[in-house]
Design an enzyme around this catalytic site. Sequence first.
Site, PDB file in Angstrom:
ATOM      1  N   GLU A  18       0.815  -1.211   0.000  1.00 44.65           N
ATOM      2  CA  GLU A  18       0.000   0.000   0.000  1.00 44.65           C
ATOM      3  C   GLU A  18       0.853   1.267   0.000  1.00 44.65           C
ATOM      4  O   GLU A  18       0.497   2.252  -0.642  1.00 44.65           O
ATOM      5  CB  GLU A  18      -0.932  -0.010   1.218  1.00 44.65           C
ATOM      6  CG  GLU A  18      -1.813   1.221   1.372  1.00 44.65           C
ATOM      7  CD  GLU A  18      -2.886   1.360   0.308  1.00 44.65           C
ATOM      8  OE1 GLU A  18      -3.600   2.371   0.312  1.00 44.65           O
ATOM      9  OE2 GLU A  18      -3.018   0.448  -0.548  1.00 44.65           O
TER      10      GLU A  18
ATOM     11  N   THR B 215     -12.371  10.299 -11.948  1.00 39.32           N
ATOM     12  CA  THR B 215     -11.514   9.690 -10.930  1.00 39.32           C
ATOM     13  C   THR B 215     -11.984   8.314 -10.495  1.00 39.32           C
ATOM     14  O   THR B 215     -11.224   7.588  -9.853  1.00 39.32           O
ATOM     15  CB  THR B 215     -11.398  10.594  -9.696  1.00 39.32           C
ATOM     16  OG1 THR B 215     -12.715  10.868  -9.189  1.00 39.32           O
ATOM     17  CG2 THR B 215     -10.712  11.902 -10.047  1.00 39.32           C
TER      18      THR B 215
END
Length: 218
Positions: free
Chosen positions: A89, A197
């Site tokens: 991550e 997005t």
Amino acid sequence: RQMCIRDRTMEGMIGTLFKRSSPGNLLYIAERNGNKLVDKMDHLACFVPGMLLLGSEGPNEERFLQLAEAFTHTCVEMYFRQPTGLRPELVKFREGDDFVSGAHHNLLRPETVESVFYLWRRTGDPMYREWAWRIFQAFQTNCRAKLGYAGLKDVRHTPPQQDDTMQSFWLAETLKYLYLTFSDSAVIPLDKFVLNTEAHPLKIPPENLPPPPAAGEA
């Protein structure tokens, strides 16, 4: 004037946040905390190459393209250097090691394959399809579950432990960008659509569309 403002914004980001790792000279974007730069980068930041490409017009077009290519290379290296082939991550950059995992889980995020998709459409270089296929195979190998796909708790170990969660953006974005990378460019052509997005395609209105009515008009 509009192009000047856009380019100045890009140059501000590049001059302030872009850095190079050691020893691999990988281009990355640091995180700004007040007046201090922190040498860490979340997966979310890997949307930046696509943004550079979409804004690369005029005299800075070639420069922004080269930066987008270098930055995307960094993002995919964060996948390819892990035992699972999937990136953590976030990573932390440090001298002599390029980067190390800072948060070891993977949430099936789309940002890297989003930028790979835009580079494929822009350049036609088959390397980008090869990168996309390699990432997709890593997802297939490690994240496929009985009833869908799941994120990983730690990308540094094989076999990995899944987190029993399929994020909504896996279907809406990650798989969509992978699909589009291997589709003909006539599928959602970028001169007719903008992907927002959340990767929803919005049709670009024709230039001769009449302007909206002024406030108070019927």
